[in-house]
Design an enzyme around this catalytic site. Structure first.
Site, PDB file in Angstrom:
ATOM      1  N   SER A 151      42.935  25.169   6.984  1.00 36.74           N
ATOM      2  CA  SER A 151      43.255  26.594   6.807  1.00 36.74           C
ATOM      3  C   SER A 151      42.018  27.392   7.157  1.00 36.74           C
ATOM      4  CB  SER A 151      43.647  26.863   5.349  1.00 36.74           C
ATOM      5  OG  SER A 151      43.641  28.249   5.059  1.00 36.74           O
ATOM      6  N   TYR A 164      41.952  25.770  -3.759  1.00 33.86           N
ATOM      7  CA  TYR A 164      42.566  25.598  -2.441  1.00 33.86           C
ATOM      8  C   TYR A 164      41.533  25.776  -1.332  1.00 33.86           C
ATOM      9  CZ  TYR A 164      45.592  26.424   1.593  1.00 33.86           C
ATOM     10  OH  TYR A 164      46.176  26.365   2.833  1.00 33.86           O
TER      11      TYR A 164
END
Length: 260
Positions: A151, A164
């Site tokens: 990401s 995350y």
């Protein structure tokens, strides 16, 4: 340059691909893309019923899919999945390490259980799968491609998703470490770094006032679509990316290079 050569660059005919977290979102889409490109695809997730729905929904390409349950947080489950996959179609050539999760809450409210859940899935799980795949490729002398789905939050940050973002930063470094050690075995390891991509799970947020504020901070002034990832995914998975290993490829409408 001849057109036949160019057409074959992204062709995955004769290849075996394994996709983790294929029951929804990006993983579900990636599995369909790989099957459409000619690969035989092993789709894995903890929810077997959702996987079977995917096979039925995508039609003809579904004939090239095999459902094998796997919990990426369990080394025993990962091993069992690869054993079952080998008995069905053989050792995969392509691994799409997609399984992941996020728990959204302020940093000071995250518990140890939250941390363990996110890191075990996103980072340890990706390591389990990539390592098991690589061992099997090496054992049979098979070259391959491992694509870790990271990401842009592995390189930038956002509020409320600290575990995350930390896990995805780990995935990027793991990609480089694995690429270094596996290159001599002709196994390529790269990372795909999506920006904000519209899915069923985040639809409400992206269409909210907060989502609109986020969109305006992206230089391209738009969120990504699942189809934006098709070309980059196939580049990393196919012979078109034969010289690429250790690369971390952002697909984000220039969000990563923005100061906002």
């Amino acid at each position: 340059m001849d057109n036949e050569y160019l057409n074959k660059l992204f062709d995955l005919s004769g290849k075996i691909a394994l996709v983790t977290g294929a029951s929804s979102g990006l993983g579900r889409h990636f599995a369909a893309v790989l099957a459409s490109a000619g690969a035989e695809v092993i789709i894995t997730a903890r929810r077997g019923d959702k996987l079977q729905e995917l096979v039925e929904e995508i039609g003809p390409a579904g004939r090239q899919m095999h459902v094998v349950p796997m919990d990426v947080t369990s080394a025993a489950s990962v091993t069992a999945c690869f054993d079952q996959a080998a008995s069905i179609v053989g050792v995969p050539d392509i691994i799409i390490n997609n399984a992941g999760q996020a728990i959204t809450k302020p940093l000071l409210e995250h518990s140890e259980a939250d941390w363990d859940s996110v890191l075990n899935t996103n980072l340890k799980g990706a390591w389990f799968v990539a390592s098991e795949a690589a061992r099997r490729m090496v054992a049979v002398g098979k070259p391959g491609s491992i694509v870790n789905i990271a990401s842009i939050l592995g390189e930038r940050v956002a509020g409320g998703v600290a575990p995350y973002a930390i896990s995805k930063a780990g995935v990027l470094q793991a990609t480089k470490a694995m690429a270094l050690e596996l290159a001599r075995h002709k196994i390529r390891v790269n990372a795909l770094m999506p920006g904000y991509v519209a899915t069923d799970l985040n639809h409400d947020f992206l269409n909210s006032e907060a989502g609109e504020k986020l969109r305006m901070g992206i230089p391209g002034r738009c969120f990504g679509k699942l189809s934006d990832l098709d070309g980059p995914l196939l580049l990393l998975a196919s012979d078109a990316g034969a010289a690429m290993s250790g690369s971390c490829l952002a697909v984000d409408h220039a969000h990563l290079v923005s100061s906002l």
